[in-house]
Structures are given as C-alpha cells and as structure tokens.
Scaffold this motif. Structure first.
Motif, PDB file in Angstrom:
ATOM      1  N   SER A   1      55.278  58.250  19.623  1.00 46.04           N
ATOM      2  CA  SER A   1      56.297  58.568  20.619  1.00 46.04           C
ATOM      3  C   SER A   1      55.681  59.113  21.897  1.00 46.04           C
ATOM      4  N   TYR A   2      56.120  58.582  23.024  1.00 47.51           N
ATOM      5  CA  TYR A   2      55.846  59.141  24.349  1.00 47.51           C
ATOM      6  C   TYR A   2      54.382  59.541  24.515  1.00 47.51           C
ATOM      7  N   ARG A   3      53.510  58.561  24.365  1.00 43.39           N
ATOM      8  CA  ARG A   3      52.083  58.821  24.337  1.00 43.39           C
ATOM      9  C   ARG A   3      51.445  58.947  25.723  1.00 43.39           C
ATOM     10  N   SER A   4      51.966  58.234  26.699  1.00 39.75           N
ATOM     11  CA  SER A   4      51.249  58.122  27.971  1.00 39.75           C
ATOM     12  C   SER A   4      52.213  57.775  29.091  1.00 39.75           C
ATOM     13  N   LEU A   5      51.675  57.711  30.294  1.00 40.14           N
ATOM     14  CA  LEU A   5      52.490  57.379  31.455  1.00 40.14           C
ATOM     15  C   LEU A   5      53.052  55.965  31.355  1.00 40.14           C
ATOM     16  N   ASP A   6      52.289  55.027  30.774  1.00 40.14           N
ATOM     17  CA  ASP A   6      52.744  53.638  30.710  1.00 40.14           C
ATOM     18  C   ASP A   6      53.366  53.283  29.351  1.00 40.14           C
ATOM     19  N   TRP A   7      53.684  54.296  28.547  1.00 36.80           N
ATOM     20  CA  TRP A   7      54.311  54.083  27.249  1.00 36.80           C
ATOM     21  C   TRP A   7      55.687  53.450  27.416  1.00 36.80           C
ATOM     22  N   ARG A   8      56.021  52.512  26.511  1.00 38.26           N
ATOM     23  CA  ARG A   8      57.337  51.864  26.534  1.00 38.26           C
ATOM     24  C   ARG A   8      58.009  52.018  25.183  1.00 38.26           C
ATOM     25  N   TYR A   9      59.305  52.254  25.208  1.00 38.19           N
ATOM     26  CA  TYR A   9      60.042  52.633  24.003  1.00 38.19           C
ATOM     27  C   TYR A   9      60.048  51.538  22.940  1.00 38.19           C
ATOM     28  N   ARG A  10      60.567  50.365  23.262  1.00 41.84           N
ATOM     29  CA  ARG A  10      60.784  49.353  22.226  1.00 41.84           C
ATOM     30  C   ARG A  10      59.482  48.879  21.580  1.00 41.84           C
ATOM     31  N   PRO A  11      58.433  48.557  22.348  1.00 36.17           N
ATOM     32  CA  PRO A  11      57.183  48.173  21.679  1.00 36.17           C
ATOM     33  C   PRO A  11      56.628  49.279  20.789  1.00 36.17           C
ATOM     34  N   ALA A  12      56.737  50.528  21.237  1.00 35.80           N
ATOM     35  CA  ALA A  12      56.236  51.644  20.432  1.00 35.80           C
ATOM     36  C   ALA A  12      57.050  51.806  19.155  1.00 35.80           C
ATOM     37  N   TYR A  13      58.357  51.648  19.254  1.00 36.41           N
ATOM     38  CA  TYR A  13      59.206  51.772  18.079  1.00 36.41           C
ATOM     39  C   TYR A  13      58.893  50.679  17.062  1.00 36.41           C
TER      40      TYR A  13
END
Length: 411
Positions: A93-105
C-alpha cells in the motif's frame, strides 16, 4: 532528510490519484490546484475542516473534509519527507510517489494467493490495528526518523482542527500510515520472513501452527504499544490459509454486466462495486441501479461514475433523475449528485431544493462551492455568496462549461 520538492509532474499525477478518494469532488475539477503543483507555487489556503457522515460497509462514519489546496499541500510536504523512505517489498500500500492503487491491489492479491498455495502453512494470522487513523498519537508520528519540521507543523495544525493527524481517504495520510508502521514490518519479517503481506494497517502472516501465530501476535502487540497503538481484538484472528481466496485475495472475473446481475441476486456488494466502473451503458444496469443504491448507500459514488458515462441513455437519464428526486437530502448524497448535475446541466432542474439547501448550509467549504456552481448553472436561487475562487471562475456563463467536477472514484 531532504526537503527538496518532488518532481512536479509526478506530484500532479499523484494528486490525481488522491482525488479518486475525495469524499467531496472539487467544484472546478481542481484544475487551479494542479497548476500550482506543476509550477511549484505555494499552496497556502486557510485550513478549515468540515465533517461529512459517510456510509461505509457496516456503519456510518464521520470523516473530516478539507479543501483541495489543503490536500495538495499535505501531499507535497509528505512526499518531501518520505523521499528516501522505501517500505519492505511485502508492503503493497502507498509505497511511493508513483504508486497506483489498482495495480498494487492486484499484485497483493497475486502474492496472497501464492502464499495460500504454499505447503506447510495451513493458517493465516490476520492482524489489524484498532482505529489506526484516529488512534495514532501525533507525537509518535512527529518523532519518526523521516519527519521534517514543515510537515510536523502542518500535522500539528491539522490535529488541532480535526482531532486527528491522518485523514481517511487522503493519499498523503496513507503514505504516512504506511511509513510509520515500518517497525511493525521489521518485527514480522524477522519472525516470518517471506510469509506475510501488509496493506495499510492490515497484515496477513502465513504460519505453521497456532503457537507460531501467538508468538507473532505478541511481538506485533509489543511494537504497537511503543507506537501508542493496539491490535483490534475483533479483527485480529487466525483462520485457514485458504480463507484469503474468498476475502482479501478474492478475484472477481467475468463480463461486468453479468457480475452486476449476479451481485444483485446474491447481495454481493463487492461484486457490485467491481461491476459499476467497468460496465458500459446497459439498460438492465440502469433500471436496477437506484434500487441497489437504496439497499447499499455506499454504492452511490460508483453509481454516479456509471451514470456520468451512461447519461446519453434514456434509461440512465431516468435513473439519474430518480436518484436526485428520491435521495435522502444529506451532505453525502449532495457531494456525489451535485457534481453529476454540474456535468450534465439537463439534470439541474431535477435537483431538489432540499439537496441544494443541505449543501449550501454545510460546514464543508467544497460542498458549498458545488452547490453554488449548480445553482448558478441552472439559474437557481442561491443563498451563499461565492468564494473568491468561484467568483473568479464563474463570473461569466461561458465559464460554466469548463473545468467540470470529476466523478471518477475509488470510493
């Protein structure tokens, strides 16, 4: 720690992601705030905190709401503070400035399913921090090794106004929440290397037996005590590893319209949430939408997102008018339905006076701006004077077609 400004374009893109979880869409689509972010100009805005009652899955919760400029300023300060912080790879979750929700989920889902399929790990220990966002002490947050003076000052001011330092639904708050639990990650990683994941304050640890689960739970509780936190007695459990396949790692597949229909018949809110942003205009979905929202009020943000795309359809237009006319005249309904009316002026006559009034009289500044915009665009009476921001943009009728509120959402 560096306080150098993050890359402007990346910061603006992160802010776009932040707005997908905004409880009150910005009346101008936050175009002016994005411009300030891109140019690096100051985002000074008087801090005012309003409150909104929001229907969640199992309860109503009162959430603090601030302006877009306040959100953006906190995002900038947070990214400056966390520029060198790298979470462990098991944290999705919320790893970095360019993190995106759906791919991370989706990546987390894949990782959980892989762990559930491993041999010798029949149980999963689920750990959840009790009321994490509301319970995290301000002094603990401000003593973290990556904290900067400017961010600490901003968090202190926010705490004074809102009674909490982390606001729900804010990307910057989730970034800080992810980082502040790094000591918990270290403890779990030392006891169960490669056998755990974290999303927000929710951990899944795959274990060999109940004794190992008890040891890890005790270690986690000890770390949390040092952070002024504790485990949720209700949500922290031990269950079969395969249970994640029907919960956190559940993958919904199929044609969106079919998922919608099965979700209606099964009362499956997760399926309904999945289907709405993926369903093209569909008469069956449009005709059943209002009933689904009445049964599950938390679906309203995604229902509005669907109706915005389908508004050219007579069935969807009828559904939108029905929602406007029958919705409870509360601030949450106004916050979702007024942006839809602003985007589709033909709907403005269907906006009830009671819905406009509850928005105009709200303590939430962004909601009053929405009400003013909708009233002006439809020649309706309005009682609140425009804010300076709205006065400058809505002085001429031609301006009303530009910079529309955004109804895309992850809520």
């Amino acid at each position: 720690m560096t306080e150098d400004a993050p890359p402007a374009q990346a910061l603006s893109a992160a802010f776009d992601g932040d707005l997908l979880t905004d409880y009150v869409p910005d009346a101008l689509g936050a175009v002016d705030v994005r411009r300030l972010l891109c140019t690096g100009r100051p985002l000074e805005d008087p801090l005012h905190v309003g409150h909104l009652r929001v229907p969640l899955a199992r309860r109503l919760e009162v959430v603090p709401v601030v302006s877009c400029a306040a959100r953006a300023r906190m995002l900038r300060l947070t990214e400056q503070a966390l520029s060198a912080h790298v979470p462990r790879p098991e944290v999705f979750s919320y790893r970095s400035l360019d993190w995106r929700y759906r791919p991370a989920y989706q990546e987390r889902q894949h990782h959980l399913r892989a762990l559930a399929a491993r041999g010798g790990l029949p149980l999963v220990l689920v750990l959840d921090v009790h009321r994490f966002g509301r319970s995290l002490p301000l002094d603990v947050l401000c003593r973290t090794p990556w904290m900067t003076e400017r961010l600490a000052e901003a968090l202190t001011a926010l705490y004074s106004a809102a009674g909490r330092a982390l606001l729900p639904g804010h990307r910057w708050a989730n970034r800080l929440a992810t980082a502040v639990l790094a000591p918990l990650d270290d403890a779990v990683a030392s006891l169960a290397p490669g056998r755990w994941t974290r999303w927000g304050d929710d951990l899944h640890v795959f274990v060999r037996d109940h004794a190992e689960a008890d040891d890890i739970r005790a270690a986690a509780a000890a770390v949390l005590r040092r952070l002024g936190l504790r485990l949720s007695a209700e949500k922290s459990t031990v269950t079969g590893a395969a249970s994640v396949l029907t919960r956190s790692a559940r993958v919904i597949r199929g044609r969106a319209q079919d998922v919608w229909r099965s979700g209606l018949s099964d009362g499956d809110v997760q399926a309904l949430r999945y289907a709405l942003p993926r369903t093209p205009p569909d008469d069956t979905v449009s005709r059943t939408l209002v009933g689904a929202v009445r049964d599950h009020p938390g679906l309203l943000p995604r229902a509005v997102h669907y109706l915005d795309r389908a508004a050219h359809s007579p069935a969807a237009r009828a559904a939108a008018e029905d929602l406007l006319l029958t919705a409870e005249p509360d601030a949450f309904a106004a916050a979702r339905l007024l942006p839809l009316a602003a985007r589709h002026p033909g709907l403005v006559p269907a906006v009830p006076d009671a819905l406009l009034a509850v928005a105009e009289e709200s303590e939430v500044g962004p909601l009053r701006e929405l009400a003013f915009r909708v009233a002006v665009s439809g020649g309706r009476r309005h009682t609140w004077p425009p804010t300076p921001r709205m006065r400058g943009r809505l002085a001429q009728g031609a301006e009303l077609a530009r910079d529309l509120p955004d109804v895309n959402t992850l809520l």
